[in-house]
Design a protein around this motif. Sequence first.
Motif, PDB file in Angstrom:
ATOM      1  N   ALA B  36      45.986  36.703  44.833  1.00 37.54           N
ATOM      2  CA  ALA B  36      44.594  37.093  44.608  1.00 37.54           C
ATOM      3  C   ALA B  36      43.668  35.919  44.883  1.00 37.54           C
ATOM      4  CB  ALA B  36      44.412  37.598  43.176  1.00 37.54           C
ATOM      5  N   LEU B  37      44.002  34.790  44.316  1.00 38.53           N
ATOM      6  CA  LEU B  37      43.154  33.607  44.444  1.00 38.53           C
ATOM      7  C   LEU B  37      43.061  33.164  45.902  1.00 38.53           C
ATOM      8  CD1 LEU B  37      41.888  32.478  41.944  1.00 38.53           C
ATOM      9  CD2 LEU B  37      43.492  30.535  42.042  1.00 38.53           C
ATOM     10  N   GLU B  38      44.193  33.223  46.564  1.00 40.37           N
ATOM     11  CA  GLU B  38      44.245  32.795  47.951  1.00 40.37           C
ATOM     12  C   GLU B  38      43.405  33.702  48.859  1.00 40.37           C
ATOM     13  OE1 GLU B  38      47.986  32.242  50.774  1.00 40.37           O
ATOM     14  OE2 GLU B  38      48.351  31.683  48.670  1.00 40.37           O
ATOM     15  N   SER B  39      43.438  35.010  48.561  1.00 43.22           N
ATOM     16  CA  SER B  39      42.775  35.961  49.461  1.00 43.22           C
ATOM     17  C   SER B  39      41.282  36.088  49.160  1.00 43.22           C
ATOM     18  CB  SER B  39      43.435  37.341  49.330  1.00 43.22           C
ATOM     19  OG  SER B  39      43.223  37.862  48.025  1.00 43.22           O
ATOM     20  N   LEU B  40      40.892  35.654  47.976  1.00 39.57           N
ATOM     21  CA  LEU B  40      39.510  35.914  47.543  1.00 39.57           C
ATOM     22  C   LEU B  40      38.432  35.414  48.506  1.00 39.57           C
ATOM     23  CD1 LEU B  40      37.767  37.186  45.368  1.00 39.57           C
ATOM     24  CD2 LEU B  40      37.808  35.006  44.128  1.00 39.57           C
ATOM     25  N   PRO B  41      38.525  34.147  48.993  1.00 38.67           N
ATOM     26  CA  PRO B  41      37.412  33.652  49.842  1.00 38.67           C
ATOM     27  C   PRO B  41      37.180  34.511  51.079  1.00 38.67           C
ATOM     28  CG  PRO B  41      38.864  31.846  49.206  1.00 38.67           C
ATOM     29  CD  PRO B  41      39.538  33.105  48.764  1.00 38.67           C
ATOM     30  N   ASP B  42      38.269  34.858  51.772  1.00 34.28           N
ATOM     31  CA  ASP B  42      38.111  35.662  52.990  1.00 34.28           C
ATOM     32  C   ASP B  42      37.530  37.041  52.673  1.00 34.28           C
ATOM     33  OD1 ASP B  42      38.898  33.780  54.662  1.00 34.28           O
ATOM     34  OD2 ASP B  42      40.812  34.713  55.280  1.00 34.28           O
ATOM     35  N   ILE B  43      38.033  37.634  51.596  1.00 28.65           N
ATOM     36  CA  ILE B  43      37.570  38.982  51.248  1.00 28.65           C
ATOM     37  C   ILE B  43      36.097  38.944  50.847  1.00 28.65           C
ATOM     38  CG2 ILE B  43      37.873  40.919  49.650  1.00 28.65           C
ATOM     39  CD1 ILE B  43      40.814  40.310  49.588  1.00 28.65           C
ATOM     40  N   ALA B  44      35.726  37.907  50.108  1.00 25.95           N
ATOM     41  CA  ALA B  44      34.329  37.772  49.699  1.00 25.95           C
ATOM     42  C   ALA B  44      33.437  37.607  50.931  1.00 25.95           C
ATOM     43  CB  ALA B  44      34.162  36.582  48.753  1.00 25.95           C
ATOM     44  N   ARG B  45      33.916  36.838  51.915  1.00 22.82           N
ATOM     45  CA  ARG B  45      33.147  36.666  53.152  1.00 22.82           C
ATOM     46  C   ARG B  45      33.016  38.024  53.856  1.00 22.82           C
ATOM     47  NH1 ARG B  45      36.349  32.761  55.655  1.00 22.82           N
ATOM     48  NH2 ARG B  45      36.152  31.549  53.738  1.00 22.82           N
ATOM     49  N   GLY B  46      34.106  38.773  53.831  1.00 23.79           N
ATOM     50  CA  GLY B  46      34.065  40.111  54.422  1.00 23.79           C
ATOM     51  C   GLY B  46      33.081  41.014  53.700  1.00 23.79           C
ATOM     52  N   LEU B  47      33.004  40.828  52.390  1.00 22.01           N
ATOM     53  CA  LEU B  47      32.102  41.672  51.606  1.00 22.01           C
ATOM     54  C   LEU B  47      30.646  41.457  52.020  1.00 22.01           C
ATOM     55  CD1 LEU B  47      32.370  43.734  49.265  1.00 22.01           C
ATOM     56  CD2 LEU B  47      31.640  41.915  47.730  1.00 22.01           C
ATOM     57  N   LEU B  48      30.350  40.237  52.500  1.00 20.20           N
ATOM     58  CA  LEU B  48      28.989  39.974  52.983  1.00 20.20           C
ATOM     59  C   LEU B  48      28.641  40.908  54.136  1.00 20.20           C
ATOM     60  CD1 LEU B  48      28.586  36.091  52.849  1.00 20.20           C
ATOM     61  CD2 LEU B  48      27.525  37.842  51.417  1.00 20.20           C
ATOM     62  N   VAL B  49      29.640  41.169  54.996  1.00 22.71           N
ATOM     63  CA  VAL B  49      29.417  42.113  56.100  1.00 22.71           C
ATOM     64  C   VAL B  49      29.088  43.495  55.536  1.00 22.71           C
ATOM     65  CG1 VAL B  49      30.475  43.251  58.084  1.00 22.71           C
ATOM     66  CG2 VAL B  49      30.929  40.828  57.638  1.00 22.71           C
ATOM     67  N   ASN B  50      29.852  43.918  54.519  1.00 22.10           N
ATOM     68  CA  ASN B  50      29.580  45.212  53.887  1.00 22.10           C
ATOM     69  C   ASN B  50      28.169  45.240  53.295  1.00 22.10           C
ATOM     70  OD1 ASN B  50      32.900  44.890  53.031  1.00 22.10           O
ATOM     71  ND2 ASN B  50      32.176  46.684  54.164  1.00 22.10           N
ATOM     72  N   LEU B  51      27.779  44.118  52.701  1.00 24.43           N
ATOM     73  CA  LEU B  51      26.448  44.055  52.094  1.00 24.43           C
ATOM     74  C   LEU B  51      25.363  44.208  53.150  1.00 24.43           C
ATOM     75  CD1 LEU B  51      26.725  41.333  49.314  1.00 24.43           C
ATOM     76  CD2 LEU B  51      25.969  43.698  49.058  1.00 24.43           C
ATOM     77  N   GLN B  52      25.598  43.577  54.302  1.00 24.16           N
ATOM     78  CA  GLN B  52      24.615  43.702  55.383  1.00 24.16           C
ATOM     79  C   GLN B  52      24.487  45.155  55.829  1.00 24.16           C
ATOM     80  OE1 GLN B  52      26.081  40.945  58.252  1.00 24.16           O
ATOM     81  NE2 GLN B  52      25.120  39.175  57.273  1.00 24.16           N
ATOM     82  N   VAL B  53      25.650  45.803  56.000  1.00 30.43           N
ATOM     83  CA  VAL B  53      25.622  47.222  56.390  1.00 30.43           C
ATOM     84  C   VAL B  53      24.881  48.025  55.322  1.00 30.43           C
ATOM     85  CG1 VAL B  53      27.003  49.274  56.909  1.00 30.43           C
ATOM     86  CG2 VAL B  53      27.773  47.016  57.663  1.00 30.43           C
ATOM     87  N   LEU B  54      25.140  47.664  54.063  1.00 36.22           N
ATOM     88  CA  LEU B  54      24.529  48.391  52.954  1.00 36.22           C
ATOM     89  C   LEU B  54      23.000  48.280  53.000  1.00 36.22           C
ATOM     90  CD1 LEU B  54      25.028  49.944  50.293  1.00 36.22           C
ATOM     91  CD2 LEU B  54      25.031  47.740  49.128  1.00 36.22           C
ATOM     92  N   VAL B  55      22.509  47.050  53.198  1.00 34.04           N
ATOM     93  CA  VAL B  55      21.059  46.848  53.170  1.00 34.04           C
ATOM     94  C   VAL B  55      20.401  47.489  54.392  1.00 34.04           C
ATOM     95  CG1 VAL B  55      19.232  45.128  53.288  1.00 34.04           C
ATOM     96  CG2 VAL B  55      21.203  44.762  51.777  1.00 34.04           C
ATOM     97  N   VAL B  56      20.911  47.131  55.590  1.00 32.64           N
ATOM     98  CA  VAL B  56      20.325  47.676  56.818  1.00 32.64           C
ATOM     99  C   VAL B  56      20.479  49.194  56.846  1.00 32.64           C
ATOM    100  CG1 VAL B  56      20.476  47.707  59.330  1.00 32.64           C
ATOM    101  CG2 VAL B  56      20.771  45.556  58.093  1.00 32.64           C
ATOM    102  N   GLY B  57      21.716  49.662  56.561  1.00 31.73           N
ATOM    103  CA  GLY B  57      21.981  51.092  56.575  1.00 31.73           C
ATOM    104  C   GLY B  57      21.144  51.819  55.530  1.00 31.73           C
ATOM    105  N   GLY B  58      21.088  51.269  54.323  1.00 29.35           N
ATOM    106  CA  GLY B  58      20.347  51.917  53.239  1.00 29.35           C
ATOM    107  C   GLY B  58      18.885  52.142  53.611  1.00 29.35           C
TER     108      GLY B  58
END
Lengths: 247, 257
Positions: B36-58
Amino acid sequence: MTVLELRGIVKAFGDDVVLRGVDLAVDEHRVVALIGGSGSGKSTLLRCASLLETVDDGQVLLDGEDVTDPRVDADQVRRRMGVVFQAYNLFPHLSVLDNVTLAPTVVHGRSRAEAVEEARALLDRIGLADKAAEYPDRLSGGQQQRVAIVRALAVRPRVLLLDEVTSALDPELVGEVLSLVREVAAQGMTIVMATHEMGFARQVADTVAFLDGGVLLESGPPAQVLGEPQHPRTRQFLARVIDAGRL
Amino acid sequence: MALASTLLFAAVAYLAVTSSPGWPRVQATFFSPSVALESLPDIARGLLVNLQVLVVGGLLVLLVGLGTAALRTLRGPAFAPLRLLATAYVDLFRGMPLIIVLYLVGFGFPALGLQGVPTSPFVLGTAAIVLVYSAYVAEVFRAGIESVHPSQRAAARSLGLTHRQTMRIVVLPQALRTVTPALLNDFVALQKDVGLISVLGAVDAVRSAQIQVGQSFNFTPYVVAGLLFVLLAVPSARLADAVTARARRRQQSGSLL
Ligand SMILES: Nc1ncnc2c1ncn2[C@@H]1O[C@H](COP(=O)(O)OP(=O)(O)O)[C@@H](O)[C@H]1O
Ligand SMILES: [Mg+2]
């Protein structure tokens, strides 16, 4: 001078012919009371006159201009008339002041300051200056209806159309609204009012017109129409109204 | 009492799961703290992409949804084609599963090979989500517009306001108040559906987790990504609840006509 003239107004909803050729002329500074049973077409006639409904036949003339002509911009015409409805229809999301200043600023392009000053003066006249910042739901029915009248007056209309403006009110609130109408009439406003208040019509109206089944059966001075009605239908209607204790 | 029974239920469920014969293996492959700890940074960075889609898409969903609703509420025979078009759009995209729209838009458009058509999975994924969600939101807006009593329109028009002014100043503000709870609920749904752009290969939180799962043969990254989405959704879900409760209170006090 005739401000508002209705010529042969016909209006049907589907197969239901509600107005069957109504003629009515309203001279400047005059008050016409439109009486008639429920469903006789009073509201429909007022909605046709204010171009909220399109007529199927006939013409509406405002200051001599045929405003039912399809080339006429109806929005431009409506801003020259004031309408007050039975259910007040104030805008619930706007303050009392904004309700009154909306049309003067947005439609008539007056400056906000000028519109506010005029609205405050009008509200002051009806004793509601302290309610300017309130929302309509904080006001009594009588207060809301008086604001609705002021909102219609704020556009400086050529004619004021009142559709049973006291019918939705508790009996003790009717008086304050009627006395405002009386005051507006005394100041020379041209008024057409559908009403069940026969006593008021007798005192304030210059002409009483009786509408029955979409036809204007008779019209004339209040003493004549209410006192010595010619038509049996008028007599019947007035007898029912007397029974209901409203004359 | 409610708290006690909840805790008791949780304890029983916990014991039942952890005492099951497969639990040690499940714990190691789904709930490994080190993975979990090892994967967290990459996944969090990926979540930023989701956030962008969320804001622009929303934002786009609000615009397209509102526009579509406005078209559907136009009156008069002159606007019949526009109304029909808007209705067809809503029917089509409300009925189609989001994942299929994602495939069609995400793989269909680039396949056309047209000049100027974007090929980025981020753009195409956002477009697909906007297409589907706008259809939903258009219906929410339409219901709100139609909930405003016709007498309000009559009052506005009688003052000389044009159709547009009536919509903008009188109808929409009242409609918006009514539909805010429903819009917020759709927003909560959108927050997790932005994770679906991963099927087009966009390296978002889900895709990052997938990559790490493939490398480590451990499913913990999925759990991490899932929890991050939950964390993202909780505040808006609470906000939706609060707004709904407030709207109900206002309605009960009978402030609208
Ligand atoms: N929008 C409408 N659609 C269909 N029928 C209507 C509509 N408005 C009024 N009517 C009908 O027209 C008749 C006259 O109504 P109305 O003008 O409201 O009468 P009044 O105001 O004198 O009570 C009634 O029978 C009513 O049902
Ligand atoms: Mg009526």
